[in-house]
Write a protein that holds these residues in place. Structure first.
Motif, short mmCIF file in Angstrom:
data_model
loop_
_atom_site.label_atom_id
_atom_site.label_comp_id
_atom_site.label_asym_id
_atom_site.label_seq_id
_atom_site.Cartn_x
_atom_site.Cartn_y
_atom_site.Cartn_z
N TRP A 101 34.89 37.85 46.16
CA TRP A 101 35.70 38.81 45.42
C TRP A 101 34.83 39.68 44.52
O TRP A 101 34.97 40.91 44.48
N ALA A 102 33.91 39.03 43.78
CA ALA A 102 33.05 39.76 42.84
C ALA A 102 32.12 40.72 43.57
O ALA A 102 31.99 41.89 43.19
N PHE A 103 31.47 40.25 44.63
CA PHE A 103 30.52 41.12 45.33
C PHE A 103 31.25 42.25 46.05
O PHE A 103 30.74 43.37 46.13
N GLY A 104 32.44 41.96 46.59
CA GLY A 104 33.21 43.02 47.24
C GLY A 104 33.61 44.12 46.26
O GLY A 104 33.55 45.31 46.59
N LYS A 105 34.03 43.71 45.06
CA LYS A 105 34.38 44.71 44.04
C LYS A 105 33.15 45.54 43.65
O LYS A 105 33.25 46.77 43.47
N PHE A 106 31.99 44.88 43.52
CA PHE A 106 30.77 45.62 43.17
C PHE A 106 30.37 46.57 44.30
O PHE A 106 30.01 47.73 44.06
N LYS A 107 30.41 46.09 45.52
CA LYS A 107 29.98 46.90 46.65
C LYS A 107 30.82 48.17 46.79
O LYS A 107 30.30 49.24 47.12
N ASN A 108 32.11 48.07 46.52
CA ASN A 108 33.00 49.22 46.69
C ASN A 108 33.06 50.11 45.45
O ASN A 108 33.69 51.17 45.50
N ASN A 109 32.41 49.68 44.35
CA ASN A 109 32.39 50.50 43.13
C ASN A 109 31.00 50.52 42.53
O ASN A 109 30.83 50.49 41.31
N VAL A 110 29.98 50.55 43.39
CA VAL A 110 28.61 50.39 42.94
C VAL A 110 28.20 51.51 41.99
O VAL A 110 27.43 51.29 41.04
N ALA A 187 34.95 44.09 34.05
CA ALA A 187 35.37 43.02 34.97
C ALA A 187 36.83 42.64 34.72
O ALA A 187 37.58 42.37 35.67
N VAL A 188 37.25 42.63 33.46
CA VAL A 188 38.65 42.33 33.14
C VAL A 188 39.56 43.42 33.69
O VAL A 188 40.64 43.14 34.24
N ARG A 189 39.13 44.68 33.56
CA ARG A 189 39.95 45.78 34.10
C ARG A 189 40.07 45.67 35.63
O ARG A 189 41.11 45.96 36.20
N VAL A 190 38.97 45.26 36.27
CA VAL A 190 39.02 45.08 37.72
C VAL A 190 39.99 43.95 38.07
O VAL A 190 40.77 44.07 39.02
N VAL A 196 38.62 51.72 39.00
CA VAL A 196 37.29 51.62 38.41
C VAL A 196 36.71 53.00 38.23
O VAL A 196 36.64 53.79 39.18
N THR A 197 36.28 53.31 37.03
CA THR A 197 35.59 54.56 36.72
C THR A 197 34.32 54.24 35.94
O THR A 197 34.06 53.08 35.59
N ALA A 198 33.52 55.27 35.68
CA ALA A 198 32.31 55.06 34.89
C ALA A 198 32.66 54.56 33.49
O ALA A 198 31.95 53.73 32.92
N LYS A 199 33.79 55.04 32.96
CA LYS A 199 34.21 54.61 31.63
C LYS A 199 34.60 53.14 31.60
O LYS A 199 34.47 52.47 30.57
N SER A 200 35.06 52.61 32.73
CA SER A 200 35.50 51.21 32.78
C SER A 200 34.39 50.25 32.39
O SER A 200 34.64 49.24 31.74
N PHE A 201 33.15 50.56 32.81
CA PHE A 201 32.03 49.66 32.56
C PHE A 201 31.10 50.16 31.47
O PHE A 201 30.00 49.64 31.31
N LEU A 202 31.53 51.17 30.73
CA LEU A 202 30.72 51.65 29.60
C LEU A 202 31.49 51.61 28.29
O LEU A 202 30.92 51.93 27.24
N THR A 203 32.78 51.26 28.33
CA THR A 203 33.61 51.23 27.13
C THR A 203 34.13 49.82 26.92
O THR A 203 34.96 49.34 27.69
N PRO A 204 33.65 49.11 25.89
CA PRO A 204 34.11 47.74 25.67
C PRO A 204 35.51 47.70 25.09
O PRO A 204 35.96 48.64 24.42
N ASN A 312 42.76 29.46 34.29
CA ASN A 312 43.92 29.64 33.43
C ASN A 312 45.21 29.80 34.23
O ASN A 312 46.29 29.89 33.63
N GLY A 313 45.09 29.89 35.55
CA GLY A 313 46.27 30.13 36.36
C GLY A 313 46.85 31.52 36.17
O GLY A 313 48.05 31.74 36.32
N ALA A 314 45.99 32.48 35.80
CA ALA A 314 46.44 33.85 35.54
C ALA A 314 46.28 34.71 36.81
O ALA A 314 45.50 34.37 37.70
N PRO A 315 47.03 35.81 36.89
CA PRO A 315 46.94 36.65 38.09
C PRO A 315 45.60 37.36 38.21
O PRO A 315 44.97 37.69 37.21
N ILE A 316 45.18 37.60 39.43
CA ILE A 316 43.93 38.30 39.73
C ILE A 316 44.22 39.35 40.78
O ILE A 316 44.96 39.11 41.74
N ALA A 317 43.65 40.53 40.61
CA ALA A 317 43.82 41.58 41.60
C ALA A 317 43.30 41.13 42.95
O ALA A 317 42.30 40.39 43.02
N PRO A 318 43.94 41.51 44.03
CA PRO A 318 43.47 41.05 45.35
C PRO A 318 42.10 41.58 45.68
O PRO A 318 41.65 42.62 45.15
#
Length: 322
Positions: A101-110, A187-190, A196-204, A312-318
């Motif tokens: 899941w993590a690598f797929g998200k990175f690969k598609n939003n590198v 990562a939480v936004r993902v 995913v935008t540039a702002k997603s990984f530059l704005t805490p 935590n049993g919380a939802p995760i994006a597919p």
């Protein structure tokens, strides 16, 4: 004269469209209700001033009982899948699924996800340049003659240089926390399924509380490390999710550390596995002359957030399609 065994049937009312008191006229396309059988009471008329219940339209299901869950709503029964991703009640870590899941998200939003790594290199370059400048500006060199044509030089950093270096290290620490918080926030936004935008990984998210959490965790782990190293490793394990909890759940630093402690205590095996794989991803990135951290850092945080949500049993994006 004996009484009849059944109550008498009232005669039809010519003024009533249905023919009997209390009957409502049939809707368009709806069959009229049959007349009551012999000995059957006619339908009751609603009290005066109260509207009769609406008739369901053709092909429409009857309304649910008041207060009851509607069929098909997510979470209305144990194990109901969340429409945005994984089931709520999973509670276990699957390393293969989490890493994929993590690598797929990175690969598609590198393009957006490598920006924090580039920002780290830029921050380190600025820090190194200012450190060299400060050393040259505030240092003094003394040369000692050892005789026989040999000399020994001693460079001493003045008070101004020491103050400058302390400030630089503080700014570097805050900058690194900012970038780490930005990566975790991305990562939480993902995991939320946000684009995913540039702002997603530059704005805490909630950078102020994140600084407080990071400082408290750093102090606790540092003191534990000074006490024969083992207490520091234990503290690092129990507080591994503290920063994530601060961002994802909006907790205060103390509450976030409590949440991390309670989760790791209740899921020891899965938490150890999560910690080992997260550090293995960072180690592989560091071995490639630190350039690999541009890839390893976001992948590791995506993996960590996936495991945090799963435990935590919380939802995760597919996951993204391969």
């Amino acid at each position: 004269m004996s009484q009849p065994p059944y109550p008498p049937v009232p005669p039809p009312d010519p003024q009533q469209p249905g023919g009997f008191p209390g009957q409502q006229p049939p809707q368009y396309g709806q069959q009229p209700p049959p007349p009551p059988q012999y000995g059957q009471q006619p339908p009751q008329q609603p009290p005066y001033g109260q509207q009769p219940p609406p008739q369901p339209q053709y092909g429409q299901a009857p309304p649910p009982p008041p207060g009851g869950p509607q069929y098909g709503d997510a979470g209305t029964y144990p194990g109901a899948p969340d429409p945005q991703g994984a089931p709520y009640d999973s509670g276990k870590v699957d390393v293969g699924t989490a890493f994929s899941w993590a690598f797929g998200k990175f690969k598609n939003n590198v393009g957006a996800m490598i920006l924090p790594g580039l920002a780290v290199f830029l921050l380190l370059a600025v820090f190194l340049a200012l450190a060299i400048f400060g050393t040259a500006l505030f240092s003094s060199t003394e040369t000692t003659d050892l005789g026989g044509g040999y000399t020994y030089e001693t460079t001493t950093l003045g008070t101004g240089g020491l103050i400058l270096m302390i400030l630089l290290y503080v700014l570097l620490y805050i900058g690194l926390i900012y970038i780490q918080a930005s990566i975790i926030s991305g990562a939480v936004r993902v995991a939320n399924g946000e684009p995913v935008t540039a702002k997603s990984f530059l704005t805490p998210i909630r950078f102020g509380p994140v600084i407080g959490t990071a400082i408290l965790v750093g102090i606790i782990v540092g003191v534990g490390t000074a006490l024969c190293v083992i207490p520091g490793i234990i503290a690092m394990f129990f507080l591994m999710f503290a920063v994530v909890a601060t961002i994802d759940k909006g907790l205060s630093p103390v509450d976030a550390m409590k949440a991390s402690f309670e989760l790791t205590k209740s899921k020891v095996g899965d938490s150890i596995l999560t910690l080992l794989v997260t550090y293995a991803i960072h180690l592989v990135g560091a071995l490639v002359c630190y350039v690999g951290l541009i890839v390893a850092a976001p992948v590791a945080q995506l993996f960590l957030v996936h495991c945090w949500r799963r435990l935590n049993g919380a939802p995760i994006a597919p996951a993204d399609p391969s």
